[in-house]
Design a protein around this motif. Sequence first.
Motif, PDB file in Angstrom:
ATOM      1  N   HIS A  51      32.635  11.936  51.036  1.00 36.04           N
ATOM      2  CA  HIS A  51      31.779  11.099  50.203  1.00 36.04           C
ATOM      3  C   HIS A  51      30.380  10.911  50.807  1.00 36.04           C
ATOM      4  CE1 HIS A  51      35.204  10.093  47.667  1.00 36.04           C
ATOM      5  NE2 HIS A  51      35.904   9.953  48.783  1.00 36.04           N
ATOM      6  N   ARG A  52      29.995  11.810  51.683  1.00 34.46           N
ATOM      7  CA  ARG A  52      28.745  11.647  52.430  1.00 34.46           C
ATOM      8  C   ARG A  52      27.509  11.583  51.555  1.00 34.46           C
ATOM      9  NH1 ARG A  52      30.618  16.691  53.294  1.00 34.46           N
ATOM     10  NH2 ARG A  52      29.294  18.447  52.768  1.00 34.46           N
ATOM     11  N   GLN A  54      27.369  10.342  48.451  1.00 33.04           N
ATOM     12  CA  GLN A  54      27.381   9.205  47.527  1.00 33.04           C
ATOM     13  C   GLN A  54      26.539   8.094  48.123  1.00 33.04           C
ATOM     14  OE1 GLN A  54      31.439   8.178  46.687  1.00 33.04           O
ATOM     15  NE2 GLN A  54      31.847  10.109  45.657  1.00 33.04           N
ATOM     16  N   ASN A  55      25.884   7.324  47.272  1.00 32.73           N
ATOM     17  CA  ASN A  55      24.949   6.315  47.784  1.00 32.73           C
ATOM     18  C   ASN A  55      25.612   5.226  48.615  1.00 32.73           C
ATOM     19  OD1 ASN A  55      26.185   4.986  45.698  1.00 32.73           O
ATOM     20  ND2 ASN A  55      24.309   4.395  44.656  1.00 32.73           N
ATOM     21  N   THR A  56      26.930   5.097  48.558  1.00 35.17           N
ATOM     22  CA  THR A  56      27.625   4.104  49.384  1.00 35.17           C
ATOM     23  C   THR A  56      28.138   4.691  50.694  1.00 35.17           C
ATOM     24  OG1 THR A  56      29.697   4.581  48.248  1.00 35.17           O
ATOM     25  CG2 THR A  56      28.377   2.757  47.381  1.00 35.17           C
ATOM     26  N   GLY A  57      27.977   6.001  50.887  1.00 33.06           N
ATOM     27  CA  GLY A  57      28.493   6.672  52.070  1.00 33.06           C
ATOM     28  C   GLY A  57      27.671   6.404  53.319  1.00 33.06           C
ATOM     29  N   LEU A  58      28.321   6.560  54.468  1.00 34.76           N
ATOM     30  CA  LEU A  58      27.656   6.315  55.756  1.00 34.76           C
ATOM     31  C   LEU A  58      26.511   7.292  56.001  1.00 34.76           C
ATOM     32  CD1 LEU A  58      30.760   5.592  58.028  1.00 34.76           C
ATOM     33  CD2 LEU A  58      29.232   3.950  56.919  1.00 34.76           C
ATOM     34  N   LYS A  61      23.549   6.323  53.785  1.00 36.40           N
ATOM     35  CA  LYS A  61      22.922   5.099  54.313  1.00 36.40           C
ATOM     36  C   LYS A  61      22.255   5.320  55.672  1.00 36.40           C
ATOM     37  CE  LYS A  61      25.758   1.728  51.967  1.00 36.40           C
ATOM     38  NZ  LYS A  61      26.572   0.517  52.131  1.00 36.40           N
TER      39      LYS A  61
END
Length: 84
Positions: A51-52, A54-58, A61
């Motif tokens: 999920h790298r 995706q905007n919620t991924g670490l 971010k």
Amino acid sequence: ELESTSNGSLTTSELIDRLTTSMNPTGRDTNILDGRSDTYFSQKVRNVVSHRNQNTGLVAKNLVIYEPDEERLTITDAGRAAIV
């Protein structure tokens, strides 16, 4: 102590081993997923990579950098600041 190896850089497998040891998952997290060799817990760690983007991924971010050639995650300065 996750950061002590390779200046905060670990392969996904190394990260799973260290987190499993330090966090000692229990219950459902220790169950093997159907048709896989991963536990629920190890799959959650692998999802950091999956999920790298995706905007919620670490990675999105800017908390870790993923190096696909080595399947390695490296914590960033922002990541270090987030866990202090």
